[in-house]
Design a protein around this motif. Structure first.
Motif: not given
Length: 380
Positions: A230-239, A339-344
């Motif tokens: 769903r685009g959570d870049a921090r979870m993408l990096a963590s995975l 979804s495109t990865p995004t982070a605050p």
């Protein structure tokens, strides 16, 4: 002991007592966190069916999408917790944002209690330090006074913060994690990230919540993948870090202990993450020498793309050409379906200047910062 420090010690003791000795009726057996939702069936099924090496993990379990736009506003963040706690408890049973906020509030108060306890211990050491300081000259006496006033200022600030949690005792580690889990399974983005990363479990409380950890082990990967999709870049990096076979060379977080190493999947996620970076992260004026971006230990600017490229090169070196091609195809397909990865964006520095905070992509091991209380009401 100076009168100032005596006053500080008394206030610290009173604040700690008030935080733990009153308001116990709030946390009865009626707590909605005592009966959390059942574990994710899809995640549990994955435990009994080992995947083929390099194969993509199973599809994420069905987790509802959270719509922040239709959620009711939560109580103001600066409201004393004792005044809004009954409302948060009542709403947490059916509103994911309220469950997230309640869990975050209790974590916030726990951290304040720990800091109060530390302040009491530090006060003893500080008093002895002051006693050993010479007071023969006026400059020496003035320096001693400045130190005492500085410590008092820090103590006053901590006491002022602790007022938020006055008359609200702690809850069990199991209850708090259950609130995080309830909000995560309902799709609240901040709670999904906090729970899936393992931040809902504290090292000093691990043995207090073994059943909760067992449940987490069966569903963390699925929740993390849903958040990343769903685009959570921090979870993408963590995975990406969690799947990497090189993860054993660093401190492994909870998510890294849950998933099986999968070099192809790790490479695919790193490629997806790198390609999803905004152009200015590597090419904008802040990346130029002397620009305002975050800086490395030797003065050079941290560059997210370069850091990711280093991970990609290391994984590519250890994989066959066929596996590398498989990872690239996987990343390309997800670029279209995820979804495109995004982070605050990091908070601005004082005066409105660009922040000097390193991008989250640089956090080795896929570190995910704790969710703050105000994040529970937003879209993630």
């Amino acid at each position: 002991m100076t009168a100032t420090l005596k006053h500080g010690r008394t206030l610290i003791w009173v604040a700690a007592l008030a935080a733990t000795g009153a308001g116990m009726y709030y946390w009865g057996r009626r707590s909605s966190a005592e009966t959390p939702p059942p574990a994710l069936a899809a995640a549990r099924a994955g435990d009994t069916a080992p995947s083929k090496a390099g194969a993509a993990p199973a599809a994420s379990a069905a987790i509802a999408r959270y719509d922040a736009g239709t959620a009711r506003p939560l109580p103001p963040i600066d409201s004393p917790l004792r005044l809004v706690l009954p409302e948060l408890q009542r709403r947490a049973a059916s509103e994911p944002a309220a469950a997230c906020r309640l869990a975050a509030e209790m974590e916030y108060c726990d951290s304040l209690r720990m800091r109060l306890a530390g302040a009491e211990n530090n006060l003893d050491m500080f008093e002895r330090q002051l006693e050993r300081m010479p007071q023969d000259t006026q400059p020496q006496r003035e320096q001693r006074q400045r130190m005492a006033e500085s410590y008092q200022t820090m103590t006053d600030r901590l006491l002022a913060q602790s007022e938020h949690c006055a008359q609200v005792p702690p809850i069990s580690a199991e209850q708090r994690a259950a609130y995080w889990r309830r909000a995560a399974l309902a799709g609240q983005p901040a709670a999904m990230r906090h729970y899936a990363s393992g931040n809902a479990f504290r090292y000093q409380e691990l043995l207090d919540n073994l059943p909760g950890l067992a449940t987490y082990r069966g569903e963390a990967e699925s929740i993390a993948r849903t958040a990343a999709q769903r685009g959570d870049a921090r979870m993408l990096a963590s995975l990406a870090y969690a799947y990497s076979p090189q993860r054993d060379g660093m401190r492994r977080g909870f998510l890294g202990q849950v998933v099986r190493p999968n070099a192809v999947e790790s490479l695919a996620l790193f490629l997806q993450l790198r390609d999803g970076l905004p152009a200015q992260d590597s090419d904008g004026p802040e990346a130029a020498p002397g620009g305002p971006g975050a800086r490395g230990p030797r003065g050079g600017r941290f560059n997210s793309r370069e850091m990711l490229d280093a991970q990609i090169r290391a994984l590519t070196r250890d994989l066959s050409p066929e596996q590398v091609s498989q990872a690239r195809e996987r990343a390309a397909e997800r670029a279209q379906s995820w979804s495109t990865p995004t982070a605050p964006a990091p908070p601005a520095a004082p005066g409105g200047a660009p922040s000097n905070t390193p991008p989250m992509f640089l956090m080795q091991g896929g570190f995910v910062p704790d969710v703050q209380r105000q994040e529970c009401e937003g879209a993630g």
